[in-house]
Design a protein around this motif. Structure first.
Motif, short mmCIF file in Angstrom:
data_model
loop_
_atom_site.label_atom_id
_atom_site.label_comp_id
_atom_site.label_asym_id
_atom_site.label_seq_id
_atom_site.Cartn_x
_atom_site.Cartn_y
_atom_site.Cartn_z
N PRO A 1 1.10 8.58 10.08
CA PRO A 1 1.25 8.59 11.54
C PRO A 1 0.10 7.84 12.22
O PRO A 1 -1.05 7.90 11.78
CB PRO A 1 1.22 10.08 11.88
CG PRO A 1 1.77 10.75 10.66
CD PRO A 1 1.27 9.93 9.50
N VAL A 2 0.44 7.14 13.31
CA VAL A 2 -0.52 6.25 13.97
C VAL A 2 -1.80 6.97 14.36
O VAL A 2 -2.91 6.46 14.14
CB VAL A 2 0.13 5.62 15.23
CG1 VAL A 2 -0.89 4.76 15.97
CG2 VAL A 2 1.33 4.78 14.85
N GLY A 3 -1.68 8.18 14.93
CA GLY A 3 -2.86 8.92 15.35
C GLY A 3 -3.81 9.21 14.20
O GLY A 3 -5.03 9.02 14.31
N PHE A 4 -3.25 9.65 13.06
CA PHE A 4 -4.09 9.94 11.90
C PHE A 4 -4.70 8.67 11.32
O PHE A 4 -5.84 8.68 10.85
CB PHE A 4 -3.27 10.68 10.84
CG PHE A 4 -2.85 12.07 11.24
CD1 PHE A 4 -3.79 13.08 11.36
CD2 PHE A 4 -1.54 12.36 11.52
CE1 PHE A 4 -3.43 14.36 11.74
CE2 PHE A 4 -1.15 13.63 11.91
CZ PHE A 4 -2.10 14.64 12.03
N ALA A 5 -3.92 7.58 11.33
CA ALA A 5 -4.43 6.30 10.80
C ALA A 5 -5.67 5.85 11.59
O ALA A 5 -6.68 5.46 11.00
CB ALA A 5 -3.34 5.24 10.85
N PHE A 6 -5.58 5.91 12.91
CA PHE A 6 -6.72 5.51 13.73
C PHE A 6 -7.86 6.52 13.61
O PHE A 6 -9.04 6.14 13.68
CB PHE A 6 -6.30 5.33 15.18
CG PHE A 6 -5.69 4.00 15.47
CD1 PHE A 6 -6.48 2.88 15.59
CD2 PHE A 6 -4.32 3.86 15.58
CE1 PHE A 6 -5.92 1.63 15.84
CE2 PHE A 6 -3.74 2.62 15.83
CZ PHE A 6 -4.55 1.50 15.96
N GLY A 7 -7.54 7.79 13.45
CA GLY A 7 -8.58 8.79 13.27
C GLY A 7 -9.38 8.55 12.00
O GLY A 7 -10.63 8.57 12.01
N ILE A 8 -8.68 8.29 10.90
CA ILE A 8 -9.35 8.01 9.62
C ILE A 8 -10.15 6.72 9.74
O ILE A 8 -11.28 6.63 9.24
CB ILE A 8 -8.32 7.94 8.48
CG1 ILE A 8 -7.69 9.31 8.26
CG2 ILE A 8 -8.97 7.45 7.19
CD1 ILE A 8 -6.49 9.30 7.33
N GLY A 9 -9.56 5.72 10.40
CA GLY A 9 -10.27 4.44 10.58
C GLY A 9 -11.55 4.61 11.39
O GLY A 9 -12.59 4.04 11.05
#
Length: 431
Positions: A20-28
């Motif tokens: 999911p986009v939110g998690f991807a940016f959070g991890i990034g």
């Protein structure tokens, strides 16, 4: 710069494996902070402060009013009204789809909402009347982008806040190109279908009967047509801010659905509110992590270094603008328009400042380009959503989509980029 590109690579990889986009940016964001050797909690306060901005309250208000509009049957009333003008001509239903997506965008500000509301109704109707299924699905997909360009536009709200410019001017920057693109798509639709022999056309009405039909459908859709006038009139007259206009839109929608049309029972109201909360939560989660990441990038001087790197390739303004367009197209293919807008503001704004580009002109370039990326294969989130809603196989609509994009949207990107008055004329009226 190396750490920045590594963080972006991590985000892209996560997005490609459907995290999911939110998690991807959070991890990034966390990875970028860790690689920098800084305490990420140092940046969370700034991220929370930016997400907590009063102007961002417009997002849940417009999202909720948009989902409630879809639940009240407004889309069908708009479709019937537009259909009364051109629906009885060959290819007329396609033009109805384009114009209604633009009108629905002026109500919801969401491309996905336009696909869900218009696509479910118009694609089966077009196929029933002999339209090629791929053409019908492609038309819904490319027309949904108009909802991102015709104000009020949720991506433009976020982008204007990110570059600290007037939301009202950012709205108008994409409005002119959006209207022009709608006209182009209508023209292409008629041109592509000119030799089609399978389309059935309803019997033409006399002039008097046509006027009566327009009056009847216009009366049914009048409250929906008035809504964008109230919203945009409130903003540009100075009576209301975009956030206050969002409140007006929500109150108006509830009044229409509950008291006038009476098509908004409790279960629809509840489901629409839950859906709006889900969409808003996803948007704000992405923004929170983007703001955290942006603070880290600013402290590391990444935007300035990126600007210098691009300018070492060429100092020619045209070449730089072409590179910016290419980067925005790639962003649009990979991530949603809201996330892409914030990233563009963080990374590319310093470049545009160094070549003397007007920030509002840049807003139009971003809005037009990200819309193109959102329906361009291979990633094309809006394109695949349209195929999912209409239940058509990918092979039937990729070809027609590419024809619309190459002959319609791509030329508009170049027009917006290299003919500034197209983007700046309407915002200039506010000065």
């Amino acid at each position: 710069m190396t750490l920045f590109f590594l963080a972006i690579a991590i985000i892209i990889f996560l997005l490609l494996i459907e995290v999911p986009v939110g998690f991807a940016f959070g991890i990034g964001a966390l990875a970028f902070g860790y690689m920098q050797g800084t305490d990420v909690s140092f940046h969370t306060g700034a991220g929370y402060s930016q997400v907590n901005a009063f102007s961002l309250l417009a997002i849940p208000l417009f999202v909720l009013s948009g989902t409630l509009m879809g639940a009240t049957g407004i889309s069908e009333r708009l479709l019937d009204f537009v259909n009364s003008f051109v629906g009885r001509t060959k290819g007329g239903l396609g033009a109805v789809t384009v114009v209604t997506c633009a009108l629905f965008g002026a109500i919801s500000g969401s491309a996905s909402a336009a696909i869900a509301a218009i696509g479910k109704i118009m694609v089966p109707r077009m196929i029933k009347e002999g339209y090629p299924p791929g053409h019908a699905t492609a038309l819904v997909a490319v027309s949904s982008v108009l909802a991102l360009m015709i104000p009020p536009s949720i991506p433009m709200i976020v982008f204007a806040i990110a570059i600290r410019e007037s939301v009202a001017k950012a709205f108008l920057a994409t409005m002119g190109p959006g209207i022009m693109l709608a006209i182009i798509y209508c023209g292409l639709n008629f041109w592509f279908l000119r030799k089609n022999t399978t389309i059935t056309v309803a019997e033409s009405l006399s002039f008097g009967d046509t006027v009566k039909e327009i009056g009847r459908t216009g009366k049914r859709a009048s409250l929906a047509i008035i809504m964008p006038i109230i919203i945009l009139g409130g903003i540009y007259s100075g009576i209301a801010t975009p956030t206050e206009a969002g409140s007006m839109a929500l109150v108006y929608t509830l009044a229409v659905g509950l008291l006038i049309y009476r098509t908004l029972p409790f279960n629809k109201l509840f489901d629409s509110t839950v859906e709006a909360a889900r969409l808003t939560g996803a948007i704000l989660m992405v923004l929170f992590f983007l703001f955290i990441m942006s603070r880290g990038m600013v402290l590391a001087k990444v935007p300035t270094q990126f600007a210098d790197m691009l300018l070492t390739i060429s100092d020619n303004k045209i070449v730089i603008l072409l590179l910016i367009n290419l980067l925005l197209l790639i962003m649009g293919m990979i991530i949603d328009d809201v996330s892409g807008g914030v990233l563009a503001a963080i990374i590319l704004l310093p470049v545009t400042q160094k070549i003397g580009l007007d920030p509002i002109h840049f807003a139009a370039i971003v809005g037009t380009n990200l819309g193109l990326g959102n329906v361009s294969p291979p990633c094309a989130p809006l394109l695949y959503m349209a195929g999912g809603v209409t239940r058509q196989p990918l092979s039937t609509y990729v070809g027609p989509t590419m024809k619309f994009l190459l002959l319609g949207h791509l030329p508009m990107v170049f027009i917006v980029t290299f003919v500034p008055p197209v983007a700046l004329f309407l915002p200039g009226l506010l000065d």
